[in-house]
Design an enzyme around this catalytic site. Structure first.
Site, PDB file in Angstrom:
ATOM      1  N   HIS A 127       0.814  -1.223   0.000  1.00 45.48           N
ATOM      2  CA  HIS A 127       0.000   0.000   0.000  1.00 45.48           C
ATOM      3  C   HIS A 127       0.846   1.271   0.000  1.00 45.48           C
ATOM      4  CE1 HIS A 127       0.359  -0.065   4.546  1.00 45.48           C
ATOM      5  NE2 HIS A 127       0.383   1.237   4.346  1.00 45.48           N
ATOM      6  N   ASP A 157       0.223  -7.559   1.547  1.00 42.49           N
ATOM      7  CA  ASP A 157       0.716  -6.180   1.681  1.00 42.49           C
ATOM      8  C   ASP A 157       2.241  -6.104   1.697  1.00 42.49           C
ATOM      9  OD1 ASP A 157       0.312  -3.459   1.735  1.00 42.49           O
ATOM     10  OD2 ASP A 157       0.115  -3.325   3.920  1.00 42.49           O
ATOM     11  N   GLY A 229       3.385   6.913   8.122  1.00 43.36           N
ATOM     12  CA  GLY A 229       4.745   7.009   7.577  1.00 43.36           C
ATOM     13  C   GLY A 229       5.627   5.865   8.011  1.00 43.36           C
ATOM     14  N   SER A 231       4.726   2.757   7.811  1.00 40.90           N
ATOM     15  CA  SER A 231       4.421   1.595   6.983  1.00 40.90           C
ATOM     16  C   SER A 231       5.630   1.164   6.164  1.00 40.90           C
ATOM     17  CB  SER A 231       3.272   1.916   6.025  1.00 40.90           C
ATOM     18  OG  SER A 231       2.041   1.819   6.674  1.00 40.90           O
ATOM     19  N   ALA A 248       0.415  -1.643   9.925  1.00 43.44           N
ATOM     20  CA  ALA A 248      -0.831  -0.971  10.277  1.00 43.44           C
ATOM     21  C   ALA A 248      -0.978  -0.922  11.777  1.00 43.44           C
ATOM     22  CB  ALA A 248      -2.037  -1.710   9.670  1.00 43.44           C
ATOM     23  N   LEU A 290      -6.822 -25.607  -1.388  1.00 41.76           N
ATOM     24  CA  LEU A 290      -7.446 -26.900  -1.161  1.00 41.76           C
ATOM     25  C   LEU A 290      -8.462 -27.213  -2.255  1.00 41.76           C
ATOM     26  CD1 LEU A 290      -8.016 -26.834   2.705  1.00 41.76           C
ATOM     27  CD2 LEU A 290      -6.651 -28.515   1.453  1.00 41.76           C
TER      28      LEU A 290
END
Length: 478
Positions: A127, A157, A229, A231, A248, A290
Site C-alpha cells: 500500500h 501487503d 509514515g 508503513s 498498520a 485446497l
C-alpha cells in the site's frame, strides 16, 4: 551483592501506518505564564543517568540501533492523478482558459527495509507503493535514489524494490516463528515525514488475524508506536534482526487520532516467503489451494453435527481434481484444525490457505459423521483468473479474478471483473472493470473456482448481480 534489576522504559502507542504528509505544518506552542514570586526557592539539580548501577552498566539500545538504522529507508512515491474538471472539455472555457489543469501530482511517504545489500533489495508495504508512477528511496546517509519495482502482493501487503546503489547496509531476517508474547521489540521508520524515528515496546500477541480489510493475516501485534509514515519500516528484536515489517495499527478514531497501543507487523518469515516468490516468479505470488467451498458452523449446525461448540469450517463443496478431492474430503466434513492451527470458521480456513505455498503438505483434523478423522492434503495452484468466453459466450471479452482479500475481510464474497475488452460482448452488456459479481443465475459461488463450477450447465437466462462502487444492481447478459 545482588545486581540491581534493569528496567526498560517502553513507549506505549500505535496508529495506522500508511501514507503520511512529508512535513508537520505547525507545532503546539504553550506560552509561559508568569506568577508572582514569593520566596526564592533553590533551583533543582539537573539529574543524569549514571554510567552504572551496582556495578552493572546501564543498558542502552544505541549500539544495536547503530547497526539497524542505516538499513531503514524513507520511501517517496509520486502518482499522476487526472482532475475531474467539468469545464476541462468545454470548448468555450478551453479557449478562455487554455491552461486549465487536468492533472495533479500526488506525493506520499512511507518506509522500507534493505534486506540484501549486494542486490539492493528493499522490502516495503504494497500500500506504500500502490499506484505510484515513480518511487525513490532516501538512505540514512542522505542519498536519494530511484527504485526499480520488482513485484508486490496486495493480499499480504508486501512489495519488493531494487535500489541500484553501492555501500548499502542490510538487516538480517530472524525466525519470527520463535517470537513469544512479552519479547522486547523496536520499530524504526519515518513517521509523519519528520525523519527516522525509533520506538520500543513488547510483542503483545502473535498470529493475530480477523482484522477487517487487511488481506491474509498472521500479524505480530505490538504496543510499540506505529504512526503514519511507519508503513514498510522495520520491527526488530534486541539483536537487531528483522522480525517484522510494520504495516498498520488500529484506532477507532482514525489513523491520525493518536496511539492506543495496537500496532501490527507482517512476520519476517512470511515476508521472506513472499520476497522469494516475487524474485522467482517474475514479480507475482503463486498460492496453493485446497479447492473447496466452506461455511461457518452455526449453533444449530453444531448440534446436528455433534460438535461440542459451534466452530470449524463446514465443507459445502469439493471441486473435481482439487487437493481436497485427492485428500478424500467430502461435503459435510467439518475442518477443525490445519497443521495444528485451530480453524474457527470459513474465513480462518481461507486465511490459512492464503498463507501457504503450492505443494505445501497440510495435516487436517476433520469431523465426519461425529467421528474424528485425520487427512493429509498437498495444496495445488490456485487459478488467478478465468476468461469469460471459457464460461459462457455471453461473457466473452471479460476476465474474472479472485476478490482481493481485503474485500473478503470487509464482508464481500464472489469474483471481480479484472478486465473488459473494448467492443466485446461483455462490454455491450455493460459489464465494467472492477465490478464485483456477488451472485448469478448460473448457481451459487463464493470465489473464482465456485464461479467457474457454476457454469457446468449454461443457464437459459444469465443475470449477474453486481456491486459497482456503492451501488448494487442486476445485469442481464444478452
Amino acid at each position: 551483592m545482588r545486581p540491581l534489576p534493569t528496567l526498560l522504559t517502553l513507549a506505549l502507542a500505535a496508529a495506522f501506518g500508511g501514507f503520511a504528509a512529508t512535513a508537520i505544518r505547525e507545532g503546539l506552542q504553550t506560552p509561559a505564564q508568569a506568577s508572582p514570586a514569593a520566596a526564592a526557592l533553590p533551583l533543582p539539580i539537573a539529574g543524569a543517568l549514571p554510567a552504572s548501577v551496582g556495578g552493572q552498566p546501564v543498558p542502552s539500545l544505541a549500539p544495536m540501533l547503530q547497526r539497524v538504522t542505516p538499513a531503514v529507508v524513507s520511501v517517496h512515491t509520486k502518482q499522476t492523478v487526472r482532475i475531474r474538471n467539468p469545464f476541462a472539455n468545454d470548448p468555450f472555457f478551453r479557449r478562455m482558459f487554455p491552461n486549465i489543469p487536468q492533472e495533479r501530482i500526488n506525493e506520499s511517504l512511507g518506509s522500507g527495509v534493505i534486506i540484501d545489500a549486494k542486490n539492493g533489495y528493499v522490502l516495503t508495504n504494497h500500500h506504500v507503493i500502490e499506484g505510484a508512477d515513480e518511487v525513490s528511496v532516501t538512505l540514512a546517509d542522505g542519498r536519494t535514489i530511484k527504485a526499480d519495482f520488482v513485484g508486490s502482493d496486495p493480499d499480504t501487503d508486501i512489495a519488493l524494490m531494487r535500489v541500484p546503489a553501492q555501500n548499502l547496509s542490510a538487516i538480517s531476517l530472524a525466525d519470527s516463528d520463535a517470537l513469544r508474547v512479552g519479547d522486547f521489540v523496536v520499530a524504526v521508520g519515518n513517521p509523519f515525514g519528520i525523519g527516522q524515528t525509533v520506538t520500543s515496546g513488547i510483542v503483545s500477541a502473535v498470529g493475530r488475524s480477523g482484522l477487517r480489510g487487511l488481506g491474509y493475516q498472521n500479524f505480530i501485534q505490538t504496543d510499540a508506536s506505529i504512526n503514519p509514515g511507519n508503513s514498510g519500516g522495520a520491527l526488530v528484536n534486541l539483536n537487531g534482526e528483522l522480525i517484522g515489517i510494520n504495516t498498520a495499527s488500529f484506532n477507532p478514531q482514525g489513523s491520525m487520532a493518536g496511539n492506543i497501543g495496537l500496532g501490527f507487523a507482517i512476520p519476517a518469515n512470511l515476508a521472506r516467503n513472499i520476497k522469494d516468490q516475487l524474485i522467482a516468479n517474475n514479480g507475482v505470488v503463486r498460492r496453493g489451494s485446497l479447492g473447496l467451498e466452506s461455511q461457518d458452523v452455526t449453533p444449530q449446525l453444531a448440534a446436528g453435527l455433534k460438535l461440542g461448540e459451534p466452530r470449524g469450517a463446514l465443507v459445502s463443496r469439493v471441486f473435481a481434481g482439487s487437493a481436497a478431492a485427492a485428500a478424500g474430503l467430502k461435503p459435510g466434513d467439518v475442518i477443525l484444525t490445519a497443521n495444528g492451527q485451530r480453524v474457527d470458521g470459513r474465513d480462518a480456513l481461507r486465511n490459512f490457505e492464503g498463507l501457504q505455498a503450492i505443494g505445501s503438505k497440510i495435516a487436517l483434523e476433520v469431523l465426519r459423521d461425529g467421528q474424528p478423522l485425520q487427512l493429509s492434503a498437498s495444496l495445488r495452484e490456485q487459478a488467478k483468473a478465468v476468461a469469460g468466453a471459457d464460461l459462457d459466450a455471453r461473457l466473452g471479452g471479460a476476465t474474472f479474478a479472485e476478490l482481493p482479500e481485503r474485500l473478503r475481510q470487509s464482508g464481500f464474497s464472489g469474483v471481480v471483473v479484472e478486465s473488459v475488452a473494448r467492443g466485446s460482448r461483455a462490454e455491450k452488456n455493460d459489464l465494467r472493470k472492477d465490478d464485483v459479481i456477488v451472485a448469478a443465475t448460473s448457481g451459487q459461488f463464493d470465489d473464482l473456482p465456485g464461479f467457474r463450477a457454476s457454469f457446468t450447465r449454461a443457464p437459459a437466462q444469465l443475470v449477474l448481480r453486481i456491486v459497482r462502487g456503492n451501488r448494487r444492481g442486476d445485469l442481464q447478459m444478452q
